[in-house]
Design an enzyme around this catalytic site. Structure first.
Site, PDB file in Angstrom:
ATOM      1  N   HIS A  71       0.559   1.271  -3.765  1.00  0.00           N
ATOM      2  CA  HIS A  71      -0.429   0.756  -4.732  1.00  0.00           C
ATOM      3  C   HIS A  71      -1.663   1.675  -4.797  1.00  0.00           C
ATOM      4  O   HIS A  71      -2.788   1.206  -4.966  1.00  0.00           O
ATOM      5  CB  HIS A  71      -0.879  -0.665  -4.368  1.00  0.00           C
ATOM      6  CG  HIS A  71       0.216  -1.693  -4.455  1.00  0.00           C
ATOM      7  ND1 HIS A  71       0.424  -2.484  -5.556  1.00  0.00           N
ATOM      8  CD2 HIS A  71       1.168  -2.059  -3.557  1.00  0.00           C
ATOM      9  CE1 HIS A  71       1.449  -3.300  -5.330  1.00  0.00           C
ATOM     10  NE2 HIS A  71       1.921  -3.054  -4.128  1.00  0.00           N
ATOM     11  N   ASN A 144       2.066  -9.689  -7.258  1.00  0.00           N
ATOM     12  CA  ASN A 144       2.648  -8.699  -8.153  1.00  0.00           C
ATOM     13  C   ASN A 144       2.909  -9.331  -9.512  1.00  0.00           C
ATOM     14  O   ASN A 144       2.780 -10.543  -9.673  1.00  0.00           O
ATOM     15  CB  ASN A 144       3.980  -8.189  -7.589  1.00  0.00           C
ATOM     16  CG  ASN A 144       3.795  -7.142  -6.492  1.00  0.00           C
ATOM     17  OD1 ASN A 144       2.746  -6.491  -6.400  1.00  0.00           O
ATOM     18  ND2 ASN A 144       4.807  -6.970  -5.667  1.00  0.00           N
TER      19      ASN A 144
HETATM   20 FE1  HDD Z   1       1.753  -5.000  -0.130  1.00  0.00          FE
HETATM   21  C1  HDD Z   1      -0.947  -3.123  -0.883  1.00  0.00           C
HETATM   22  C2  HDD Z   1       1.437  -6.679  -3.121  1.00  0.00           C
HETATM   23  C3  HDD Z   1       4.710  -6.649   0.451  1.00  0.00           C
HETATM   24  C4  HDD Z   1       1.862  -3.663   2.936  1.00  0.00           C
HETATM   25  N1  HDD Z   1       0.498  -4.900  -1.705  1.00  0.00           N
HETATM   26  C5  HDD Z   1      -0.572  -4.066  -1.819  1.00  0.00           C
HETATM   27  C6  HDD Z   1      -1.248  -4.316  -3.049  1.00  0.00           C
HETATM   28  C7  HDD Z   1      -0.574  -5.315  -3.678  1.00  0.00           C
HETATM   29  C8  HDD Z   1       0.524  -5.691  -2.828  1.00  0.00           C
HETATM   30  C9  HDD Z   1      -0.906  -5.918  -5.026  1.00  0.00           C
HETATM   31  C10 HDD Z   1      -2.468  -3.562  -3.555  1.00  0.00           C
HETATM   32  C11 HDD Z   1      -3.734  -4.279  -3.254  1.00  0.00           C
HETATM   33  C12 HDD Z   1      -4.891  -3.533  -3.855  1.00  0.00           C
HETATM   34  O1  HDD Z   1      -4.997  -3.512  -5.091  1.00  0.00           O
HETATM   35  O2  HDD Z   1      -5.651  -2.932  -3.099  1.00  0.00           O
HETATM   36  N2  HDD Z   1       2.893  -6.322  -1.166  1.00  0.00           N
HETATM   37  C13 HDD Z   1       2.532  -6.970  -2.324  1.00  0.00           C
HETATM   38  C14 HDD Z   1       3.474  -8.031  -2.588  1.00  0.00           C
HETATM   39  C15 HDD Z   1       4.400  -8.013  -1.597  1.00  0.00           C
HETATM   40  C16 HDD Z   1       4.026  -6.953  -0.690  1.00  0.00           C
HETATM   41  C17 HDD Z   1       3.390  -8.980  -3.775  1.00  0.00           C
HETATM   42  C18 HDD Z   1       5.580  -8.898  -1.384  1.00  0.00           C
HETATM   43  C19 HDD Z   1       5.629 -10.126  -1.732  1.00  0.00           C
HETATM   44  N3  HDD Z   1       3.073  -5.104   1.393  1.00  0.00           N
HETATM   45  C20 HDD Z   1       4.208  -5.866   1.459  1.00  0.00           C
HETATM   46  C21 HDD Z   1       4.784  -5.747   2.772  1.00  0.00           C
HETATM   47  C22 HDD Z   1       3.968  -4.912   3.492  1.00  0.00           C
HETATM   48  C23 HDD Z   1       2.898  -4.522   2.598  1.00  0.00           C
HETATM   49  C24 HDD Z   1       6.041  -6.449   3.234  1.00  0.00           C
HETATM   50  C25 HDD Z   1       4.057  -4.432   4.910  1.00  0.00           C
HETATM   51  C26 HDD Z   1       4.737  -4.967   5.850  1.00  0.00           C
HETATM   52  N4  HDD Z   1       0.698  -3.577   0.816  1.00  0.00           N
HETATM   53  C27 HDD Z   1       0.890  -3.227   2.119  1.00  0.00           C
HETATM   54  C28 HDD Z   1      -0.162  -2.279   2.640  1.00  0.00           C
HETATM   55  C29 HDD Z   1      -1.062  -2.105   1.387  1.00  0.00           C
HETATM   56  C30 HDD Z   1      -0.397  -2.964   0.345  1.00  0.00           C
HETATM   57  C31 HDD Z   1       0.354  -1.058   3.289  1.00  0.00           C
HETATM   58  C32 HDD Z   1      -1.333  -0.681   0.949  1.00  0.00           C
HETATM   59  C33 HDD Z   1      -2.793  -0.589   0.633  1.00  0.00           C
HETATM   60  C34 HDD Z   1      -3.333  -1.854   1.062  1.00  0.00           C
HETATM   61  O3  HDD Z   1      -2.349  -2.620   1.611  1.00  0.00           O
HETATM   62  O4  HDD Z   1      -4.482  -2.208   0.954  1.00  0.00           O
HETATM   63  O5  HDD Z   1      -0.844  -2.862   3.690  1.00  0.00           O
END
Ligand code: HDD
Length: 688
Positions: A71, A144
Site C-alpha cells: 500500500h 479494502n
Molecule cells: Fe494490510 C497496510 C488493508 C492484510 C500488513 N493494509 C495496509 C493498508 C491497508 C491494508 C488499507 C494501508 C493503510 C494505509 O493507507 O496506510 N491488509 C489490509 C486488509 C487486509 C490486510 C483489508 C486483509 C483483510 N496486512 C494484512 C496482513 C498483514 C498486513 C495479513 C500482515 C500480516 N498491511 C500490513 C502492513 C501495512 C499494511 C505491512 C503496510 C504499511 C502499513 O501497514 O502501514 O503492516
C-alpha cells in the site's frame, strides 16, 4: 516561504507560511544568501565551514522515509463521520451513541502492490483505511475495496506479498500481478481463488476512489454496555454509486495520467463536490454464525447481504484535502489494533496477525514508538499515560510521577478506570496448541462460483478477459494450466472462456478440492458493479472536444446542462490556447488533444466547425480520441461536422444508440443518456 514558529515549553512546533519574515536555518539563524555557498574567492573551493549550505543539504539528504511495504502508493483526505442511527443496544463505543454527532476522520486510499511512484490504475486491490478520532481514542478501520482476502492466515502474508511484488533477482514487474510468481503462488493456494475472482473483475480497476465500496473484511465484535456481544462486518457504500473503467482504458490512463485517481479526488474536493459513503453494518449472533455455510472467521468469505442485510448507521464525508502530503498522507499510521471500547476483535487468524504487523511496521517506517505524537496520528481526545522518552519525544509529562501505582496523590498522574476503560469481550477460549487450519475454512470454490453467477454478462466477459490477460503474461504453461484447473471448480463457462482466450484445447483435470463446493448458492446482486451503478452523471466528467468555429450556443448549452447535473466539463482542443467559437468568443482549453485523450472522461462530446471537422478527420490524436471513446463503449455526443472524424474511426456511418446527435435545444436527453455511463451493447457487438 515556510517558517517554523516556536511553541512555548514542550508543545510541538507549528509550521506557518508568511512572506514578510526572514528565512532562517533550522536553528533559527537568519539567512543572508540562499543562492551561493561560502567559497574561498568567487571561483575558489567551497568551505566546509558553510553551516547554512551543509544544514540545508543534510536535511535534504534525509527527506525520505521507508515507503510502506505494501500500500505504498496512497492518497489521504480529511473528513468526518456523522452518526445517523445510534446503536447503544449493540455497542457502547462512544462514536455510536449520539445521532447527528460528527467525528473527525482521515481516510487513505491506496493500491497494494506498486511502489510509491507507481501508477494509479494498476489492476489491484484498493486500500480504504479510515482513522476515526473518537472522543474515546482512535479507531482505525483498515479495509479494502474488496470484501475478502487472498489468504486465511497471516503467516502467509509475506509469501503473498513477495509473490506479487517485483521478483527479487530482476526488480520487476512493478505494480501488477500479471506474472509467473504471483500466479504460481495463487495456483498453489486454492484459498485465494475467490479473491482472484474479485481481482480479475472491474473492481480492481475503479474509475475513481469515489466510486468504489469499502469493506472491513474481517468479522469484528460489537459489545454493549452490558457486555453483550454481536458479530459485525463493516461496509462503506458510496453514495456516488459504483463505477469502473475497462482494462484497455486503464492501460491508457496510466500513460495519460498516472495520477488519475489522486487527481480525481483532489479536484472533486477542491471543487466542493465532497464524496460520501454510508457506513453499513451486518450484525449477527452466534446462532447465525453456527448455521452459516462458511466460517465467519475465514476472511476469504463474505456473508451475502441477502442473508444478513446491511444496516446504515452513519455517513462519511470527505471534505478537505491535506495541507501537506508528507505530514499527513505519508505519516499517517493505521493500525488494526486501534480499536475502542465497544468494538472488539475476533479470532480470525488473519486479523490477529495484522494486529502485530501494523504497529511493528509503523515503528520502523516512522522511526520509533512516538509516531502517535505526529499530529495526523495523535488522538483528538485527552491522553494521559506514563509512556516516555524515545526518539523525537514531543509530548513530555511534567512532574516526578512516571509510574503507577504511586502515592503522590493529586500529582500522581492518571489512574485506570474499570468502568470507562477498554475490556476485551470475555470469550471462552480453550484448545490444544496446534498449527492447523480449521476444516471449516476448507471450501475454496463455492463463493467464487456465487460471485461469477451474480455478474451481468458484460462483467463475466471482463472477468474471463482479466484472467486471460494475466495468465497470458505467465510464461510457464504449468502455471497457466494449474490456474485453469481451479477455475474448472468455479464454473465451466469461466474455465472454458479463459481456456479459449489462452488457446488451450486440452482442458486440464479440475483441481482436487479440499472440500466439495456447494453448487446451489444463489446469486447476489450486491456483488455486481453494474447492478449498483449511479442514477446520475453527477461527479463524472464530460470531455468536450472543440475546434475553432464550434457552435457557441451548443457549447454553452452543453456546459450548462452538465453543470446542472453536478458533473464536470473539461474542454479539449487542438491547442492549449483554446479555440475561437462561432460567435467570436475565446474558449480556453483544459487539455490539448494529445494530453486529454478520451480515456480521461466518462463521456465525450465532439463539437467542431465544418472546415475544422474535415481537417481533424485525418489527425491522429483526434482519431484516437474518437476511436477510444467508441471502443470503450462511451456515450458520444456529436454534430454533423464531426461525422468525417467518426467515419474515419469506424463509428459511422451506422450510428448506434450510444451516439447521440447534439441539439442545443435538447441537451438534457444527452445528459440523461450519459447517466447510464456506458453503452455496453456496443461492447457486446464489437466483441462479436
Ligand atoms: Fe494490510 C497496510 C488493508 C492484510 C500488513 N493494509 C495496509 C493498508 C491497508 C491494508 C488499507 C494501508 C493503510 C494505509 O493507507 O496506510 N491488509 C489490509 C486488509 C487486509 C490486510 C483489508 C486483509 C483483510 N496486512 C494484512 C496482513 C498483514 C498486513 C495479513 C500482515 C500480516 N498491511 C500490513 C502492513 C501495512 C499494511 C505491512 C503496510 C504499511 C502499513 O501497514 O502501514 O503492516
Amino acid at each position: 516561504m515556510k517558517e517554523l514558529e516556536l511553541g512555548d515549553g514542550g508543545e510541538p512546533r507549528q509550521q506557518t507560511t508568511s512572506r514578510d519574515r526572514t528565512m532562517t536555518t533550522a536553528q533559527g539563524g537568519p539567512i543572508a544568501d540562499d543562492q551561493n555557498s561560502l567559497k574561498a574567492g568567487a571561483r575558489g573551493p567551497v568551505l566546509l565551514e558553510d553551516h547554512v549550505m551543509r544544514e540545508k543539504i543534510f536535511h535534504f539528504d534525509h527527506e525520505r522515509i521507508p515507503e510502506r511495504v505494501v500500500h505504498a502508493r496512497g492518497y489521504g483526505v480529511h473528513g468526518h463521520f456523522e452518526l445517523t442511527k445510534a446503536i447503544p443496544e449493540l455497542s457502547c463505543a462512544d462514536i455510536f451513541q449520539r445521532e447527528g454527532e460528527k467525528t473527525p476522520t482521515f481516510t487513505r486510499f491506496s493500491t497494494v502492490a506498486g511502489n510509491k511512484g507507481s501508477f494509479d490504475l494498476a489492476r489491484d486491490v484498493r486500500g480504504f483505511a479510515t482513522k476515526f478520532y473518537t472522543q474515546e481514542g482512535n479507531w482505525d478501520l483498515v479495509g479494502n475495496n474488496i470484501p475478502v482476502f487472498f489468504i486465511q492466515d497471516a503467516i502467509k502474508f509475506p509469501d503473498l506479498v513477495h509473490s506479487v511484488k517485483e521478483a527479487p533477482d530482476r526488480g520487476f514487474p512493478q505494480a501488477q500481478s500479471a506474472h509467473d510468481n504471483f500466479w504460481d503462488f495463487i495456483s498453489l493456494s486454492p484459498e485465494a481463488v475467490h479473491m482472484t475472482m474479485w481481482q480479475m473483475s472491474d473492481r480492481a480497476i475503479p474509475r475513481s476512489f469515489r466510486f468504489m465500496e469499502g469493506f472491513g473484511v474481517h468479522t469484528f465484535r460489537l459489545v454493549n454496555a452490558d457486555g453483550q456481544s454481536h458479530y459485525v462486518k463493516f461496509h462503506w457504500k458510496p453514495r456516488q454509486g459504483l463505477q469502473s473503467v475497462v482494462w484497455n482504458e486503464a492501460v491508457k490512463i496510466n500513460g495519460a495520467d498516472p495520477d488519475f485517481h489522486r487527481r480525481d479526488m483532489w479536484d472533486a474536493i477542491d471543487a466542493g463536490d465532497f464524496p460520501q459513503w454510508d457506513l453499513g453494518i451486518q450484525v449477527f449472533d452466534d446462532d447465525f454464525a453456527d448455521s452459516f455455510e462458511f466460517d465467519i472467521l475465514d476472511a476469504t468469505k463474505i456473508i451475502p447481504e441477502e442473508q444478513v442485510p446491511v444496516q446504515i448507521i452513519g455517513t462519511l464525508t470527505l471534505d478537505a484535502n491535506v495541507d501537506n502530503f508528507f505530514a499527513e498522507t505519508e505519516q499517517v499510521a493505521f493500525c488494526t489494533q486501534n480499536i475502542v471500547r465497544g468494538i472488539d476483535h475476533t479470532n480470525d487468524p488473519l486479523l490477529q496477525g495484522r494486529n502485530f504487523s501494523y504497529l511493528d511496521t509503523q515503528t520502523k517506517r516512522l522511526g520509533g514508538p512516538n509516531f502517535t505524537h505526529i499530529p495526523i496520528n495523535a488522538p483528538k481526545c485527552p491522553i494521559h499515560h506514563f509512556q516516555q522518552d524515545g526518539h523525537m519525544a514531543m509530548m513530555n509529562p511534567k512532574g516526578r510521577a512516571n509510574y503507577e501505582p504511586n502515592s503522590w496523590g493529586e500529582d500522581g498522574g492518571p489512574r485506570e478506570n474499570p468502568q470507562l476503560g477498554f475490556t476485551s469481550y470475555p470469550e471462552q477460549v480453550e484448545g490444544r496448541k496446534q498449527r492447523t487450519r480449521s476444516e471449516t475454512f476448507a471450501d475454496h470454490y463455492s463463493q467464487a462460483r456465487q460471485f461469477w453467477i451474480s455478474q451481468t454478462p458484460v462483467e463475466q466477459r471482463h472477468i474471463a478477459a482479466g484472467y486471460t490477460f494475466e495468465l497470458s503474461k505467465c510464461q510457464h504453461e504449468k502455471i497457466r494450466l494449474r490456474m485453469l484447473s481451479h477455475l474448472m471448480n468455479v464454473h465451466d463457462d469461466l474455465a472454458h472462456a479463459v481456456a479459449k482466450g489462452l488457446g488451450v484445447t486440452d482442458m486440464p483435470k479440475p483441481a482436487k478440492p479440499a472440500r466439495e463446493p456447494i453448487t446451489d448458492l444463489p446469486p447476489s446482486d450486491a456483488l455486481s458493479i453494474l447492478k449498483n451503478g449511479p442514477d446520475s452523471f453527477a461527479g463524472r466528467k464530460l470531455g468536450l472536444y472543440l475546434s475553432d468555429g464550434a457552435d457557441a450556443a451548443l457549447v454553452s448549452a452543453i456546459e450548462k446542462a452538465f453543470k446542472a447535473e453536478g458533473a464536470m466539463v473539461a474542454i479539449v482542443a487542438p491547442h492549449i490556447q483554446g479555440v475561437t467559437l462561432s460567435d467570436g468568443t475565446r474558449k480556453p482549453a483544459d487539455e490539448k488533444i494529445d494530453g486529454g485523450p478520451s480515456v480521461l472522461f466518462d463521456a465525450v462530446a465532439i463539437v467542431l466547425s465544418e472546415d475544422e471537422g474535415r481537417k481533424l478527420a485525418g489527425d491522429k490524436p483526434s482519431q484516437d480520441f474518437a476511436s477510444d471513446a467508441f471502443a470503450h463503449a462511451k456515450f458520444i455526443g456529436w454534430t454533423d461536422a464531426a461525422a468525417p472524424l467518426l467515419k474515419a474511426v469506424g463509428a459511422l456511418p451506422d450510428a448506434d444508440d450510444g451516439m447521440l446527435k447534439l441539439d442545443a435545444d435538447d441537451i438534457d436527453s444527452f445528459v440523461r443518456t450519459c447517466r447510464g455511463l456506458r453503452f455496453w451493447e456496443r461492447e457486446d457487438r464489437l466483441a462479436g
